[in-house]
Design a protein around this motif. Sequence first.
Motif, PDB file in Angstrom:
ATOM      1  N   GLY A 106      31.366  46.935  45.944  1.00 37.23           N
ATOM      2  CA  GLY A 106      30.170  46.729  45.136  1.00 37.23           C
ATOM      3  C   GLY A 106      30.396  45.751  44.005  1.00 37.23           C
ATOM      4  O   GLY A 106      31.509  45.566  43.526  1.00 37.23           O
ATOM      5  N   ARG A 108      29.426  44.202  40.073  1.00 35.21           N
ATOM      6  CA  ARG A 108      29.405  44.806  38.737  1.00 35.21           C
ATOM      7  C   ARG A 108      27.987  45.244  38.397  1.00 35.21           C
ATOM      8  O   ARG A 108      27.020  44.622  38.807  1.00 35.21           O
ATOM      9  CB  ARG A 108      29.901  43.809  37.705  1.00 35.21           C
ATOM     10  N   GLY A 109      27.884  46.290  37.618  1.00 31.85           N
ATOM     11  CA  GLY A 109      26.573  46.769  37.182  1.00 31.85           C
ATOM     12  C   GLY A 109      26.056  47.878  38.073  1.00 31.85           C
ATOM     13  O   GLY A 109      26.734  48.336  38.987  1.00 31.85           O
ATOM     14  N   SER A 110      24.794  48.281  37.811  1.00 32.54           N
ATOM     15  CA  SER A 110      24.228  49.396  38.548  1.00 32.54           C
ATOM     16  C   SER A 110      22.977  49.011  39.329  1.00 32.54           C
ATOM     17  O   SER A 110      22.369  49.869  39.942  1.00 32.54           O
ATOM     18  CB  SER A 110      23.904  50.544  37.583  1.00 32.54           C
ATOM     19  N   SER A 114      25.161  46.642  43.652  1.00 35.72           N
ATOM     20  CA  SER A 114      26.112  47.697  43.308  1.00 35.72           C
ATOM     21  C   SER A 114      26.330  48.617  44.506  1.00 35.72           C
ATOM     22  O   SER A 114      25.495  48.712  45.400  1.00 35.72           O
ATOM     23  CB  SER A 114      25.604  48.510  42.106  1.00 35.72           C
ATOM     24  N   THR A 116      26.442  52.146  46.185  1.00 37.70           N
ATOM     25  CA  THR A 116      25.874  53.484  46.041  1.00 37.70           C
ATOM     26  C   THR A 116      26.422  54.335  47.182  1.00 37.70           C
ATOM     27  O   THR A 116      27.136  53.826  48.052  1.00 37.70           O
ATOM     28  CB  THR A 116      24.329  53.460  46.120  1.00 37.70           C
ATOM     29  N   SER A 134      30.467  38.053  40.212  1.00 35.36           N
ATOM     30  CA  SER A 134      30.090  39.402  39.776  1.00 35.36           C
ATOM     31  C   SER A 134      29.359  40.187  40.864  1.00 35.36           C
ATOM     32  O   SER A 134      28.987  41.329  40.656  1.00 35.36           O
ATOM     33  CB  SER A 134      29.194  39.318  38.537  1.00 35.36           C
ATOM     34  N   PRO A 136      28.734  41.691  44.991  1.00 34.22           N
ATOM     35  CA  PRO A 136      29.514  42.476  45.951  1.00 34.22           C
ATOM     36  C   PRO A 136      30.315  41.556  46.869  1.00 34.22           C
ATOM     37  O   PRO A 136      30.093  40.338  46.901  1.00 34.22           O
ATOM     38  CB  PRO A 136      28.438  43.229  46.735  1.00 34.22           C
TER      39      PRO A 136
END
Length: 172
Positions: A106, A108-110, A114, A116, A134, A136
């Motif tokens: 994944g 960075r970040g949500s 990202s 899951t 940054s 995936p």
Amino acid sequence: MIATRTAPRSVRLVRAACAAVALAALATACGGHDEGDTAPQTSSSPVLGRLHVVAPDVDLTVTDAVAHVDASGTGTLTMTIHNGSGVPEHLDMVATPDSGRGQLVGGRGSGSGSMTSAGILLAPGATVTFGSSSGPSVRLTRAHLGADHTLPLKLEFGVARLVELSARVSGG
């Protein structure tokens, strides 16, 4: 509430029936597609590394799929995926010939990109670039290249299901 031996038999039966109905409803909601679902329609493209998939709740475009691998088949897969639908999508798996798998990592970040529990998130309307600094990534090991110097891939999505494309190959 858990049924116990001290509860009357009729109460235990009602509780068991309620639990069965709840489980059936949950399985139906989480089960994804049934055999009555329309299969995704893949538009063919003469461009290597490109794919467009359209079906109910699905509008995915994969572009610039390139496998950057060395002689042993180790490297990365870069690509851009646009989710043009109004529902979230997830990339669950990348498969290569001879039962190979790409390892999903994944970004960075949500948000989009990202990792899951369902895979790499592709939010509605979002474009995610795999292999960016940054974003995936997909790591490849022992990928077996096609005779035409391409890498056949199978991408499995949560909503769109299994789709196939060939990535262009570039030296690692």
